[in-house]
Scaffold this active site. Structure first.
Site, PDB file in Angstrom:
ATOM      1  N   ASN A  61      24.926 -64.020   3.490  1.00  0.00           N
ATOM      2  CA  ASN A  61      24.278 -64.244   4.733  1.00  0.00           C
ATOM      3  C   ASN A  61      24.836 -65.489   5.491  1.00  0.00           C
ATOM      4  O   ASN A  61      24.855 -65.619   6.597  1.00  0.00           O
ATOM      5  CB  ASN A  61      22.835 -64.310   4.787  1.00  0.00           C
ATOM      6  CG  ASN A  61      21.961 -63.172   4.395  1.00  0.00           C
ATOM      7  OD1 ASN A  61      22.315 -62.080   4.888  1.00  0.00           O
ATOM      8  ND2 ASN A  61      21.366 -63.191   3.260  1.00  0.00           N
TER       9      ASN A  61
ATOM     10  N   HIS B 247      23.591 -77.290   0.400  1.00  0.00           N
ATOM     11  CA  HIS B 247      22.769 -76.518   1.075  1.00  0.00           C
ATOM     12  C   HIS B 247      22.856 -77.119   2.580  1.00  0.00           C
ATOM     13  O   HIS B 247      22.937 -78.237   2.883  1.00  0.00           O
ATOM     14  CB  HIS B 247      21.547 -76.455   0.513  1.00  0.00           C
ATOM     15  CG  HIS B 247      21.416 -75.812  -0.721  1.00  0.00           C
ATOM     16  ND1 HIS B 247      21.420 -74.414  -0.705  1.00  0.00           N
ATOM     17  CD2 HIS B 247      21.203 -76.250  -1.889  1.00  0.00           C
ATOM     18  CE1 HIS B 247      21.658 -74.048  -2.130  1.00  0.00           C
ATOM     19  NE2 HIS B 247      21.483 -75.119  -2.688  1.00  0.00           N
TER      20      HIS B 247
ATOM     21  N   ARG C  72      22.025 -67.101  14.211  1.00  0.00           N
ATOM     22  CA  ARG C  72      20.368 -66.785  13.944  1.00  0.00           C
ATOM     23  C   ARG C  72      19.873 -68.132  13.218  1.00  0.00           C
ATOM     24  O   ARG C  72      20.628 -68.908  12.581  1.00  0.00           O
ATOM     25  CB  ARG C  72      20.080 -65.770  13.069  1.00  0.00           C
ATOM     26  CG  ARG C  72      20.853 -64.551  13.240  1.00  0.00           C
ATOM     27  CD  ARG C  72      19.611 -63.377  13.810  1.00  0.00           C
ATOM     28  NE  ARG C  72      20.230 -62.125  13.791  1.00  0.00           N
ATOM     29  CZ  ARG C  72      20.741 -61.529  14.614  1.00  0.00           C
ATOM     30  NH1 ARG C  72      21.637 -62.251  15.643  1.00  0.00           N
ATOM     31  NH2 ARG C  72      21.189 -60.228  14.552  1.00  0.00           N
TER      32      ARG C  72
ATOM     33  N   ARG D 147      11.113 -76.599   1.800  1.00  0.00           N
ATOM     34  CA  ARG D 147      10.942 -75.242   2.304  1.00  0.00           C
ATOM     35  C   ARG D 147      10.070 -74.512   1.408  1.00  0.00           C
ATOM     36  O   ARG D 147       9.144 -75.157   0.772  1.00  0.00           O
ATOM     37  CB  ARG D 147      12.155 -74.614   2.562  1.00  0.00           C
ATOM     38  CG  ARG D 147      13.072 -75.253   3.487  1.00  0.00           C
ATOM     39  CD  ARG D 147      14.392 -74.552   3.841  1.00  0.00           C
ATOM     40  NE  ARG D 147      14.024 -73.234   4.643  1.00  0.00           N
ATOM     41  CZ  ARG D 147      15.056 -72.340   4.633  1.00  0.00           C
ATOM     42  NH1 ARG D 147      16.328 -72.651   4.167  1.00  0.00           N
ATOM     43  NH2 ARG D 147      14.914 -71.049   4.912  1.00  0.00           N
TER      44      ARG D 147
ATOM     45  N   ASN E 117      28.225 -73.230  -1.547  1.00  0.00           N
ATOM     46  CA  ASN E 117      26.780 -72.910  -1.019  1.00  0.00           C
ATOM     47  C   ASN E 117      26.643 -71.290  -1.329  1.00  0.00           C
ATOM     48  O   ASN E 117      27.192 -70.390  -0.931  1.00  0.00           O
ATOM     49  CB  ASN E 117      26.808 -73.157   0.508  1.00  0.00           C
ATOM     50  CG  ASN E 117      25.311 -72.884   0.788  1.00  0.00           C
ATOM     51  OD1 ASN E 117      24.431 -72.283   0.293  1.00  0.00           O
ATOM     52  ND2 ASN E 117      25.015 -73.034   2.354  1.00  0.00           N
TER      53      ASN E 117
HETATM   54  O1  CA2 Z   1      20.253 -74.089   3.126  1.00  0.00           O
HETATM   55  C1  CA2 Z   1      21.229 -73.327   2.727  1.00  0.00           C
HETATM   56  O2  CA2 Z   1      22.218 -73.677   2.899  1.00  0.00           O
HETATM   57  C2  CA2 Z   1      20.833 -72.220   1.956  1.00  0.00           C
HETATM   58  O3  CA2 Z   1      21.738 -71.966   0.819  1.00  0.00           O
HETATM   59  C3  CA2 Z   1      21.191 -71.124   2.836  1.00  0.00           C
HETATM   60  C4  CA2 Z   1      20.247 -69.666   2.145  1.00  0.00           C
HETATM   61  C5  CA2 Z   1      19.171 -69.909   1.716  1.00  0.00           C
HETATM   62  O4  CA2 Z   1      18.683 -68.657   1.002  1.00  0.00           O
HETATM   63  C6  CA2 Z   1      18.917 -71.237   0.673  1.00  0.00           C
HETATM   64  O5  CA2 Z   1      17.688 -71.141   0.203  1.00  0.00           O
HETATM   65  C7  CA2 Z   1      19.398 -72.360   1.265  1.00  0.00           C
HETATM   66  C8  CA2 Z   1      20.203 -68.559   3.339  1.00  0.00           C
HETATM   67  C9  CA2 Z   1      21.415 -68.372   4.182  1.00  0.00           C
HETATM   68  C10 CA2 Z   1      21.191 -67.499   5.271  1.00  0.00           C
HETATM   69  O6  CA2 Z   1      22.060 -67.733   6.298  1.00  0.00           O
HETATM   70  C11 CA2 Z   1      21.889 -67.753   7.587  1.00  0.00           C
HETATM   71  C12 CA2 Z   1      22.424 -67.952   8.557  1.00  0.00           C
HETATM   72  C13 CA2 Z   1      22.139 -67.749   9.878  1.00  0.00           C
HETATM   73  C14 CA2 Z   1      21.286 -66.876  10.307  1.00  0.00           C
HETATM   74  C15 CA2 Z   1      20.425 -66.349   9.054  1.00  0.00           C
HETATM   75  C16 CA2 Z   1      20.877 -66.672   7.802  1.00  0.00           C
END
Ligand code: CA2
Length: 146
Positions: free
Chosen positions: A10, A99, A17, A106, A73
């Site tokens: 993602n 991260h 987003r 969170r 990441n």
């Molecule tokens: O804070 C971070 O960098 C995370 O690795 C991001 C992950 C999350 O599952 C981790 O707990 C923390 C999620 C990435 C999702 O990225 C998006 C980017 C834009 C819009 C939606 C999701």
């Protein structure tokens, strides 16, 4: 010095987003910023993003004997993936966990990481700047340990 930047699921959506959580930089912006800093430091940096766990595992295998450090990441795989942990440990390449958000402020499931206990360090909560800080940390670790 040859480094690898890995981004997990993602993170290709960055900038499109949830900017209140992840900031407004795109992954391309972050990668370009890191490339610019790497060039200044005389470092070769390769970047790879995938939404597939196996593709990330295979990219880590390919890095064996080729790169001196990994910046990762792993996105949500941070909290779920024993396979990524095993790949990083068997490759025996030092890595920094990154991260964008502060995973400790969170949901409680984001507080556990399968990677962090064997990482050189972790940078969490500074948006795109987390990546620059991780690069600094990795470079200083490698320059002081060789
Ligand atoms: O804070 C971070 O960098 C995370 O690795 C991001 C992950 C999350 O599952 C981790 O707990 C923390 C999620 C990435 C999702 O990225 C998006 C980017 C834009 C819009 C939606 C999701």
């Amino acid at each position: 010095m040859h480094l690898l930047l890995l981004n997990g699921p993602n993170l290709n959506l960055l900038g499109q987003r949830e900017p209140e959580i992840y900031g407004s930089m795109t992954l391309k912006d972050i990668e370009s910023q890191l490339q610019a800093k790497s060039i200044e430091e005389g470092i070769e940096l390769e970047c790879f993003q995938s939404n597939f766990e196996g593709a990330l595992v295979e990219r880590i295998h390919e890095a064996m004997g080729q790169v001196q450090g990994i910046l990762i990441n792993a996105g949500a795989f941070t909290h779920t993936s024993i396979a990524l942990r095993d790949a990083l440990l068997s490759a025996d390449i030092p890595y920094v966990e990154i991260h964008l958000s502060n995973t400790h402020s969170r949901e409680s499931f984001r507080r556990h990481s399968y990677l962090v206990d064997r990482a050189i360090g972790i940078v969490s909560g500074f948006g795109g700047v987390s990546y620059l800080l991780a690069l600094d940390g990795m470079v200083s670790h490698l320059r002081n340990s060789h």
